[in-house]
Design a protein around this motif. Structure first.
Motif, PDB file in Angstrom:
ATOM      1  N   UNK A   1       0.819  -1.220   0.000  1.00  0.00           N
ATOM      2  CA  UNK A   1       0.000   0.000   0.000  1.00  0.00           C
ATOM      3  C   UNK A   1       0.850   1.267   0.000  1.00  0.00           C
ATOM      4  N   UNK A   2       1.954   1.258   0.741  1.00  0.00           N
ATOM      5  CA  UNK A   2       2.681   2.500   1.002  1.00  0.00           C
ATOM      6  C   UNK A   2       3.982   2.683   0.236  1.00  0.00           C
ATOM      7  N   UNK A   3       4.568   1.607  -0.254  1.00  0.00           N
ATOM      8  CA  UNK A   3       5.928   1.725  -0.782  1.00  0.00           C
ATOM      9  C   UNK A   3       6.023   1.949  -2.277  1.00  0.00           C
ATOM     10  N   UNK A   4       5.034   1.453  -3.026  1.00  0.00           N
ATOM     11  CA  UNK A   4       5.155   1.501  -4.477  1.00  0.00           C
ATOM     12  C   UNK A   4       6.092   0.442  -5.030  1.00  0.00           C
ATOM     13  N   UNK A   5       6.496  -0.514  -4.205  1.00  0.00           N
ATOM     14  CA  UNK A   5       7.413  -1.571  -4.606  1.00  0.00           C
ATOM     15  C   UNK A   5       6.670  -2.894  -4.760  1.00  0.00           C
ATOM     16  N   UNK A   6       7.257  -3.802  -5.530  1.00  0.00           N
ATOM     17  CA  UNK A   6       6.709  -5.153  -5.625  1.00  0.00           C
ATOM     18  C   UNK A   6       6.901  -5.865  -4.291  1.00  0.00           C
ATOM     19  N   UNK A   7       5.924  -6.683  -3.899  1.00  0.00           N
ATOM     20  CA  UNK A   7       5.964  -7.392  -2.614  1.00  0.00           C
ATOM     21  C   UNK A   7       5.535  -8.840  -2.841  1.00  0.00           C
ATOM     22  N   UNK A   8       6.242  -9.757  -2.208  1.00  0.00           N
ATOM     23  CA  UNK A   8       5.863 -11.165  -2.219  1.00  0.00           C
ATOM     24  C   UNK A   8       5.937 -11.700  -0.788  1.00  0.00           C
ATOM     25  N   UNK A   9       4.957 -12.511  -0.407  1.00  0.00           N
ATOM     26  CA  UNK A   9       4.966 -13.141   0.909  1.00  0.00           C
ATOM     27  C   UNK A   9       5.327 -14.606   0.747  1.00  0.00           C
ATOM     28  N   UNK A  10       6.438 -14.999   1.358  1.00  0.00           N
ATOM     29  CA  UNK A  10       6.959 -16.360   1.231  1.00  0.00           C
ATOM     30  C   UNK A  10       7.031 -16.972   2.619  1.00  0.00           C
ATOM     31  N   UNK A  11       6.250 -18.003   2.853  1.00  0.00           N
ATOM     32  CA  UNK A  11       6.205 -18.612   4.182  1.00  0.00           C
ATOM     33  C   UNK A  11       7.241 -19.707   4.364  1.00  0.00           C
ATOM     34  N   UNK A  12       7.679 -20.336   3.274  1.00  0.00           N
ATOM     35  CA  UNK A  12       8.523 -21.517   3.390  1.00  0.00           C
ATOM     36  C   UNK A  12       9.862 -21.334   2.667  1.00  0.00           C
ATOM     37  N   UNK A  13      10.911 -21.820   3.298  1.00  0.00           N
ATOM     38  CA  UNK A  13      12.244 -21.739   2.714  1.00  0.00           C
ATOM     39  C   UNK A  13      12.294 -22.410   1.346  1.00  0.00           C
ATOM     40  N   UNK A  14      11.627 -23.540   1.204  1.00  0.00           N
ATOM     41  CA  UNK A  14      11.682 -24.273  -0.061  1.00  0.00           C
ATOM     42  C   UNK A  14      11.149 -23.440  -1.218  1.00  0.00           C
ATOM     43  N   UNK A  15      10.169 -22.588  -0.947  1.00  0.00           N
ATOM     44  CA  UNK A  15       9.639 -21.723  -2.003  1.00  0.00           C
ATOM     45  C   UNK A  15      10.674 -20.711  -2.439  1.00  0.00           C
ATOM     46  N   UNK A  16      11.343 -20.095  -1.479  1.00  0.00           N
ATOM     47  CA  UNK A  16      12.379 -19.121  -1.818  1.00  0.00           C
ATOM     48  C   UNK A  16      13.508 -19.797  -2.593  1.00  0.00           C
TER      49      UNK A  16
END
Length: 420
Positions: free
Chosen positions: A96-111
């Motif tokens: 909402x505030x940054x104007x940057x791309x954001x991703x939510x990653x819960x698991x190490x394997x996904x990263x």
């Protein structure tokens, strides 16, 4: 009686369902990421981002990241940036505030999966959250600590700094501090002075702001710290008495800016903070001046712009204030926090608890005579580097580009080693 496989499976399903309910409705202990990630959608994909900002905290710690938004937007214009979170609430606020791309990653394997398919070259961190190690494991990126302020607190020479390939610091003073007080650490090789890009916007705002005929004293204490050795805060020991003295003199407008984490570890700090706010709410404005106020704005810029003198603790606020050129008084904590000698603390007038009776005379003298002004202006470059408009932001972007070049060279070198 031993659990049957069917019983064990049932209990795992119950725990999993319970965890989903807890996360879904935000019924988590403070500071615990909700783990509601985009993992299913991210698996098997790549992304175009060259720079990753890893932020594992929950929304109450966003002040650490928010101060970097403008500099990160400048970097993003040349090198795509993504903010990776572990909390969906944090992600929503950043998006909402940054104007940057954001991703939510819960698991190490996904990263691991996504980074293995992508050409991300640089990872940045604004704190020492232990969860940073989830991202620090990847050797395909260069890792740099930004932190969220420069100060003479002992935590700025934390051994955790060694976890990163490089540390971005404000100026030569920080390099010297790390060299003096860190063990087995080559500060001159691993610290990269970039100034404080946050000050670009703050100084612009201060130049555009007309201060009134009644001087404003900004009291901006830090919080109680995560442990007694880092308890630099003075809200409980100094706060109400100092604020009351300045207000009742009728000579100053007081602007109080508490740290956002005040009271999270020690209830006495929360109580003192509430007492100061209540007192200022009921205090009569000085004749001809603006009302006294408590400032909880996300950005410190408006408070800096309004103030003629700063009273603060040993904290990053003191360093940033140097850029204004205006007088400063630095408190001394009442507890066991370690205070090392430094050029700024040697110069700035000190305000211990025992000196509170003379606080008004001290503020009068500093505003009227400002005896340390010339030396303080010389220290500004030592602590912050070039404070000309835009200079620090340019240094930040250039430093990021330099580290990406280092990364490319190192990845190519390792590739050659592996092909032997």
């Amino acid at each position: 009686m031993p659990a049957t496989p069917r019983g064990a499976t049932f209990r795992r399903r119950v725990r999993s369902a319970g965890g989903r309910i807890i996360r879904r409705f935000g019924l988590l202990p403070a500071g615990t990421p909700d783990g509601r990630g985009e993992d299913a959608a991210l698996l098997g994909t790549s992304w175009p981002y060259e720079v990753l900002v890893y932020f594992a905290d929950t929304p109450e710690a966003l002040y650490q990241l928010e101060q970097w938004y403008e500099a990160l937007r400048a970097l993003d214009a040349a090198h795509p940036v993504v903010v990776v979170t572990r909390d969906s609430r944090t992600a929503a606020a950043v998006r909402r505030d940054s104007g940057l791309a954001v991703r939510t990653v819960a698991h190490y394997t996904t990263l691991d999966d996504v980074l293995g398919r992508s050409t991300t070259r640089l990872a940045l961190y604004v704190n020492h959250n232990p969860e940073n190690f989830t991202c620090l494991r990847f050797g395909s990126m260069v890792h740099a600590s930004l932190m969220h302020g420069d100060s003479d607190k002992v935590v700025t020479v934390s051994n955790q700094t060694k976890a990163y390939d490089f540390s971005f610091v404000a100026g030569q003073a920080a390099v010297e501090r790390m060299a003096r007080f860190s063990t087995l650490y080559d500060a001159h090789a691993r610290c990269v002075p970039v100034g404080r890009p946050q000050l670009d916007a703050q100084l612009r705002l201060r130049a555009e702001t007309r201060r009134g005929p009644v001087p404003t004293v900004l009291y901006a204490p830090t919080w109680e710290g995560g442990q007694p050795s880092a308890e630099y805060g003075t809200v409980a020991s100094h706060g109400l008495r100092l604020v009351r003295t300045l207000v009742e003199s009728g000579r100053y407008r007081v602007l109080y800016r508490p740290h956002p984490l005040t009271g999270v570890r020690d209830a006495a700090y929360g109580d003192a903070d509430a007492a100061i706010r209540e007192f200022l709410d009921g205090a009569e404005a000085p004749a001809g001046g603006s009302p006294h106020a408590t400032d909880t704005h996300r950005d410190v810029g408006p408070a800096f712009a309004a103030a003629d003198l700063l009273v603060c603790d040993v904290s990053g606020v003191a360093m940033d204030w140097l850029a204004t050129g205006a007088p400063i008084v630095v408190t001394r904590p009442a507890g066991a926090a370690v205070i090392a000698a430094s050029p700024l603390l040697d110069l700035a007038p000190a305000l211990p608890v025992a000196g509170l009776a003379g606080a008004l005379d001290l503020v009068d003298r500093e505003l009227r005579e400002d005896p340390g002004r010339d030396e303080r202006l010389r220290l500004r470059e030592h602590y912050l580097g070039d404070t000309a408009p835009g200079a620090a932001t340019r240094r930040f972007v250039t430093a990021c580009e330099d580290l990406m070049t280092v990364r490319d060279r190192e990845v190519a070198r390792i590739g050659r080693e592996l092909s032997r």
